[in-house]
Design a protein around this motif. Structure first.
Motif, PDB file in Angstrom:
ATOM      1  N   GLN A 136       0.805  -1.210  -0.089  1.00 52.58           N
ATOM      2  CA  GLN A 136      -0.183  -0.025  -0.009  1.00 52.58           C
ATOM      3  C   GLN A 136       0.937   1.087  -0.082  1.00 52.58           C
ATOM      4  N   GLN A 137       1.962   1.253   0.759  1.00 56.75           N
ATOM      5  CA  GLN A 137       3.066   2.347   0.801  1.00 56.75           C
ATOM      6  C   GLN A 137       3.376   2.591  -0.654  1.00 56.75           C
ATOM      7  N   VAL A 138       3.842   1.400  -1.511  1.00 56.31           N
ATOM      8  CA  VAL A 138       4.399   1.593  -2.632  1.00 56.31           C
ATOM      9  C   VAL A 138       3.389   2.290  -3.624  1.00 56.31           C
ATOM     10  N   ALA A 139       2.035   1.927  -3.577  1.00 51.73           N
ATOM     11  CA  ALA A 139       0.825   2.186  -4.282  1.00 51.73           C
ATOM     12  C   ALA A 139       0.788   3.700  -3.862  1.00 51.73           C
ATOM     13  N   ASN A 140       0.750   4.249  -2.706  1.00 47.22           N
ATOM     14  CA  ASN A 140       0.401   5.511  -2.651  1.00 47.22           C
ATOM     15  C   ASN A 140       1.761   6.359  -2.985  1.00 47.22           C
ATOM     16  N   LYS A 141       2.890   5.876  -2.738  1.00 50.06           N
ATOM     17  CA  LYS A 141       3.841   6.910  -3.459  1.00 50.06           C
ATOM     18  C   LYS A 141       3.806   6.767  -4.876  1.00 50.06           C
ATOM     19  N   LYS A 142       3.334   5.668  -5.629  1.00 45.90           N
ATOM     20  CA  LYS A 142       3.196   5.863  -7.285  1.00 45.90           C
ATOM     21  C   LYS A 142       2.052   6.965  -7.535  1.00 45.90           C
ATOM     22  N   GLU A 143       1.167   6.847  -6.773  1.00 45.94           N
ATOM     23  CA  GLU A 143      -0.302   7.650  -7.032  1.00 45.94           C
ATOM     24  C   GLU A 143       0.330   9.135  -6.794  1.00 45.94           C
ATOM     25  N   ASP A 144       0.975   9.450  -5.670  1.00 46.55           N
ATOM     26  CA  ASP A 144       1.484  10.601  -5.519  1.00 46.55           C
ATOM     27  C   ASP A 144       2.495  11.212  -6.445  1.00 46.55           C
ATOM     28  N   TYR A 145       3.344  10.378  -6.945  1.00 49.20           N
ATOM     29  CA  TYR A 145       4.401  10.621  -8.135  1.00 49.20           C
ATOM     30  C   TYR A 145       3.520  11.172  -9.355  1.00 49.20           C
ATOM     31  N   ARG A 146       2.382  10.212  -9.654  1.00 51.90           N
ATOM     32  CA  ARG A 146       1.686  10.618 -10.953  1.00 51.90           C
ATOM     33  C   ARG A 146       0.683  11.880 -10.739  1.00 51.90           C
ATOM     34  N   LYS A 147       0.376  11.960  -9.590  1.00 47.86           N
ATOM     35  CA  LYS A 147      -0.500  13.246  -8.970  1.00 47.86           C
ATOM     36  C   LYS A 147       0.373  14.503  -9.383  1.00 47.86           C
TER      37      LYS A 147
END
Length: 253
Positions: A35-46
């Motif tokens: 979940q942490q990896v997914a959140n980091k990826k989403e923030d990067y895309r944001k």
């Protein structure tokens, strides 16, 4: 003996509690890692979407990204698109001698020390036509390396947006790189005049509103301002994305 037994039991209980807690924390860390990896990826895309002016509140970031952004990989030396590595990670690529090169001091005005051979970049397309390109940039400010993106319009010269998603600059001074009003001043600025890099980041306020080649710096944060100017100049130069931009203007890449 009773006293010794009491101390022994207390230590045993304390150690047992510590052991149990450490196991719980470890299990939780492992369980939450995806979940942490997914959140980091989403923030990067944001941040990519925000730099391009495409981020819409109330909509899922990943859906917006996948619907609007095309991910490409570019060989920085040739400026040509190449097949992307599996599970590309910028920091891993820039630190590994097998996938990066050490920079000479006279070249390394952004003070990044090593540069990846292959970069991940992002396109907004209309058919085959590029409408915007979002490029990862980084460089050292006063206290830290600033990581961010610069987005250019279809002319590959005009700035659509600029933003940093990670840095450790002084709050209220260099930390003003996060200030929306300062980031807004970058929009419409131009990088090149003909073949020459022209954009100048001032040491403070005072850039004429009608001058496309000057942008206000951060008041009271000269070293951070210098860092931003140097990192943008580096990445938009011959050792950064200039070969790619030149190829795209000529119909290649």
């Amino acid at each position: 003996m009773a006293s010794n037994d009491s101390v022994s039991k207390t230590l045993t209980v304390a150690l047992t509690v510590c052991l149990v807690c450490s196991i719980v924390v470890s299990v939780a860390a492992v369980a939450l890692r995806p979940q942490q990896v997914a959140n980091k990826k989403e923030d990067y895309r944001k941040n990519i979407l925000a730099a391009a002016g495409l981020l819409e509140s109330g909509k899922k970031v990943n859906e917006q990204f996948e619907q609007q952004i095309t991910v490409k990989y570019v060989d920085l030396e040739s400026g040509k698109f190449v097949e992307g590595p599996t599970n590309y990670d910028l920091r891993t690529a820039s630190r590994d001698p097998a996938t990066s090169e050490a920079l000479e001091k006279k070249i390394d005005i952004a003070k990044i020390k090593r540069q990846e051979n292959i970069a991940e970049v992002y396109l907004v397309q209309e058919g085959e036509k590029i409408k915007k390109i979002i490029l990862p940039i980084r460089g050292y400010g006063l206290w830290s390396t600033l990581y961010g993106f610069i987005a250019l319009s279809e002319d590959l010269n005009t700035v659509v947006g600029l933003g940093f998603y990670e840095h450790g600059e002084t709050p209220g001074l260099g930390g003003e790189v996060d200030n929306p009003s300062w980031k807004e001043k970058w929009k419409g600025k131009m990088l090149y005049q003909g073949e020459k890099y022209k954009l100048d980041v001032l040491k403070g306020a005072g850039a004429p509103a009608d001058d496309p080649y000057q942008v206000d710096g951060l008041s009271g944060a000269t070293l951070t301002t210098n860092g931003v100017e140097n990192l943008v100049k580096f990445w938009m130069g011959e050792n950064g994305y200039r070969p790619l931009l030149t190829n795209l203007k000529n119909g290649g890449a």
